[in-house]
Design an enzyme around this catalytic site. Structure first.
Site, short mmCIF file in Angstrom:
data_model
loop_
_atom_site.label_atom_id
_atom_site.label_comp_id
_atom_site.label_asym_id
_atom_site.label_seq_id
_atom_site.Cartn_x
_atom_site.Cartn_y
_atom_site.Cartn_z
N ARG A 85 0.85 -1.19 0.00
CA ARG A 85 0.00 0.00 0.00
C ARG A 85 0.89 1.25 0.00
O ARG A 85 0.77 2.11 0.84
CB ARG A 85 -0.92 0.03 1.23
CG ARG A 85 -2.11 -0.91 1.07
CD ARG A 85 -2.99 -0.93 2.29
NE ARG A 85 -4.26 -1.61 2.00
CZ ARG A 85 -5.00 -2.16 2.96
NH1 ARG A 85 -4.60 -2.12 4.21
NH2 ARG A 85 -6.16 -2.76 2.66
N LYS A 122 -7.05 -5.80 -2.19
CA LYS A 122 -6.14 -4.84 -2.81
C LYS A 122 -6.74 -4.26 -4.10
O LYS A 122 -6.76 -3.04 -4.31
CB LYS A 122 -4.81 -5.53 -3.13
CG LYS A 122 -3.87 -4.71 -3.98
CD LYS A 122 -3.42 -3.46 -3.29
CE LYS A 122 -2.66 -2.59 -4.27
NZ LYS A 122 -2.25 -1.32 -3.67
N CYS A 165 -0.96 2.18 -9.96
CA CYS A 165 -1.97 1.39 -9.25
C CYS A 165 -3.38 1.61 -9.79
O CYS A 165 -4.04 0.71 -10.26
CB CYS A 165 -2.01 1.80 -7.77
SG CYS A 165 -0.46 1.74 -6.96
N1 SAJ Z 1 -6.27 11.67 -8.37
C1 SAJ Z 1 -7.36 12.47 -8.73
N2 SAJ Z 1 -8.29 12.77 -7.79
C2 SAJ Z 1 -8.18 12.32 -6.50
C3 SAJ Z 1 -7.07 11.51 -6.16
C4 SAJ Z 1 -6.13 11.20 -7.10
O1 SAJ Z 1 -7.48 12.88 -9.88
O2 SAJ Z 1 -9.04 12.64 -5.68
C5 SAJ Z 1 -5.30 11.31 -9.40
C6 SAJ Z 1 -3.88 11.74 -9.08
O3 SAJ Z 1 -3.62 13.00 -9.63
C7 SAJ Z 1 -3.06 10.64 -9.76
C8 SAJ Z 1 -3.93 9.42 -9.65
O4 SAJ Z 1 -5.27 9.89 -9.43
O5 SAJ Z 1 -2.85 10.95 -11.11
C9 SAJ Z 1 -3.54 8.46 -8.54
O6 SAJ Z 1 -3.43 9.23 -7.39
P1 SAJ Z 1 -3.36 8.51 -5.92
O7 SAJ Z 1 -3.45 9.60 -4.91
O8 SAJ Z 1 -4.33 7.42 -5.86
O9 SAJ Z 1 -1.87 7.99 -5.85
P2 SAJ Z 1 -1.32 6.54 -6.17
O10 SAJ Z 1 -1.56 6.14 -7.56
O11 SAJ Z 1 0.07 6.51 -5.69
O12 SAJ Z 1 -2.26 5.66 -5.25
C10 SAJ Z 1 -1.73 4.98 -4.17
C11 SAJ Z 1 -2.63 3.83 -3.99
N3 SAJ Z 1 -1.97 3.01 -3.04
C12 SAJ Z 1 -1.71 1.74 -3.37
O13 SAJ Z 1 -2.10 1.23 -4.39
C13 SAJ Z 1 -0.93 0.99 -2.42
C14 SAJ Z 1 -3.98 4.26 -3.49
O14 SAJ Z 1 -4.72 3.10 -3.09
C15 SAJ Z 1 -3.88 5.12 -2.28
O15 SAJ Z 1 -5.18 5.59 -1.92
C16 SAJ Z 1 -3.00 6.31 -2.59
O16 SAJ Z 1 -1.71 5.81 -2.99
C17 SAJ Z 1 -2.83 7.12 -1.33
O17 SAJ Z 1 -3.48 8.16 -1.27
O18 SAJ Z 1 -2.10 6.66 -0.45
#
Ligand code: SAJ
Length: 445
Positions: free
Chosen positions: A170, A222, A276
């Site tokens: 995660r 997951k 992810c």
């Molecule tokens: N994004 C949006 N709107 C949001 C949140 C994110 O457009 O409200 C976009 C971001 O700009 C990015 C993409 O989505 O391009 C992903 O963003 P993310 O914050 O989900 O970051 P990730 O991809 O690193 O997601 C990871 C995931 N963790 C794992 O898979 C272990 C996700 O489940 C987690 O929620 C996130 O990290 C976190 O916030 O920790």
């Protein structure tokens, strides 16, 4: 070696660990187990990455608090080193698999790295070893692919000659060590006893809950948690489109909606990238494929989110039109190439989609990203003569731009705010023709 023998070796830190795949997941987890006192061998195929790691230099750019220091510490103490020689796995009591598990253009899992790791490991796997898949895999994969691959190359049968578990990571770029320590994890074992031993292992690096269960449940948790996030983001994006059409302000709407109990409307934006969220929904959906379950919501959410960079392009065309500029002859400065704020990770970057579309139109694009080598030039310098600026990522350096100075170097005053960073009044008083995701034109005036 029995599971209880392994449990004792974990407790005494005598158990030897190996981590296959030294990327955003494998490297930090290897360092954390090494710091917990285990002897850890890291396996990877990239020789340059291996030599950097063995020199105590983190290959991960971007802001990763504590990682460089920790890597230097555990390499220096001899608790961790990297190699490309799979034969060194023969000494491992525990093998973590942290290789990439992308999906192809047809949204099907691409397990080539996983299968190759299982086959190479199977040839040298020690009897009684515990293999734990940390990579995200479609529900059912540990049973149908991982154990089959290991058995076919090693002749070892799961729960008899070796043990198997699934403990999905995660992590999140920018807070790799923090998430690894502070976020709960699911320990899915091929048997309940295996899950218990997994818990004993992870308790050495995880301060949060460690929930034991079976492997299928761990795989479902997951992929579901990330499909959930993707659907939530898609909902926010769809409301943003409605607000634009209705002349509303999605950012204000979201703020007030989230005051209602049990609401947690996510952030609309220029797209959804990373390693992810864009792929895990497809891994979850893959589990239903055999039974031909008619999935509608998960694919639809993916389509909404994948379309957002194209919507940014539409907003850009509209604003350039208002500035009497044609997009094909324009010069566009794209702010942010990483997929996520304050990281250097470009995987599935929405900015790459936008750039590709602009390239096809013959538009000149200039990329700026403070965290990515090659894109870190002076922003105002790069903006000189451009016809528009498109903000794609909420990198910290973009949150307080000198909008007047920026406008003064542009050839035409167009600003597209893909992340709702700037107030319409700030953009207007700086003299921009602007569009913001989720803000209708009436709102902007
Ligand atoms: N994004 C949006 N709107 C949001 C949140 C994110 O457009 O409200 C976009 C971001 O700009 C990015 C993409 O989505 O391009 C992903 O963003 P993310 O914050 O989900 O970051 P990730 O991809 O690193 O997601 C990871 C995931 N963790 C794992 O898979 C272990 C996700 O489940 C987690 O929620 C996130 O990290 C976190 O916030 O920790």
């Amino acid at each position: 070696m029995t599971l209880s023998d392994l449990g004792k070796k974990i407790e005494s830190r005598e158990a030897k660990l190996a981590v296959i795949g030294l990327g955003y997941v494998g490297l930090p987890v290897a360092c954390m187990f090494a710091r917990a006192g285990f002897q850890v061998t890291g396996l990877d195929i990239k020789l340059e990455l291996i030599s950097k790691i063995n020199a105590g230099i983190s290959p991960i750019e971007g802001e990763e608090p504590g990682l460089s220091e920790l890597l230097g510490e555990v390499v220096g103490s001899g608790h961790f080193y990297a190699t490309d020689d799979y034969k060194e796995l023969s000494l491992a009591d525990i093998v973590l698999i942290d290789v990439e598990t992308p999906v192809d253009h047809d949204h099907k899992p691409n397990y080539s790295a996983l299968i190759s790791a299982c086959q190479s490991m199977g040839r040298v796997l020690k009897s009684g070893a515990l293999v734990i898949v940390e990579s995200t895999i479609a529900p059912g994969t540990s049973d149908h692919i991982v154990s089959t691959m290991i058995e076919s190359t090693s002749g070892k049968r799961v729960d008899n000659d070796y043990f198997l578990g699934v403990c999905p990571e995660r992590v999140m770029p920018g807070k790799l060590l923090h998430n690894m320590r502070k976020m709960s994890r699911v320990c899915g074992g091929s048997t309940p006893e295996t899950a218990k031993v997994m818990r004993e292992l992870y308790i050495s690096i995880v301060e949060a809950d460690l929930d034991t269960t079976d492997m299928l449940t761990a795989e479902l948790v997951k992929t579901t948690e990330n499909a959930y996030r993707d659907v939530q983001i898609a909902f926010a994006n769809e409301v943003a489109l409605i607000c634009e059409a209705a002349g509303g302000d999605v950012w204000r709407v979201r703020e007030l909606v989230n005051k209602s109990p049990y609401r947690q409307m996510h952030l609309p934006g220029a797209g959804v990238g990373g390693h992810c969220i864009p792929k895990d929904p497809w891994l979850l959906a893959h589990a239903a494929e055999r039974e031909e379950v008619p999935l509608r919501l998960i694919p639809a959410a993916r389509a909404v989110n994948d379309w957002m960079p194209f919507h940014i392009l539409d907003l850009l065309k509209d604003a350039l039109n208002e500035a009497d500029r044609s997009i094909s002859s324009a010069r566009i400065l794209i702010l942010g190439y990483a997929y996520l704020e304050d990281t250097d990770d470009v995987r599935n970057s929405p900015s790459a989609v936008l750039k590709e579309q602009l390239d096809q139109l013959g538009t000149k694009t200039i990329l700026h990203d403070p965290y990515i080598t090659g894109y870190q030039g002076g922003l105002l310098e790069l903006a000189k003569g451009c016809n528009a600026v498109v903000l794609m990522v909420r990198h910290r350096p973009y949150l307080e731009l000198d909008l007047v100075a920026l406008n003064s170097v542009l050839s035409s005053p167009v600003f597209i705010d893909g992340r709702g960073v700037y107030d319409p009044s700030a953009l207007q008083s700086a003299g921009f023709i602007f569009r913001t995701i989720g803000r209708g034109l009436r709102q902007a005036l």
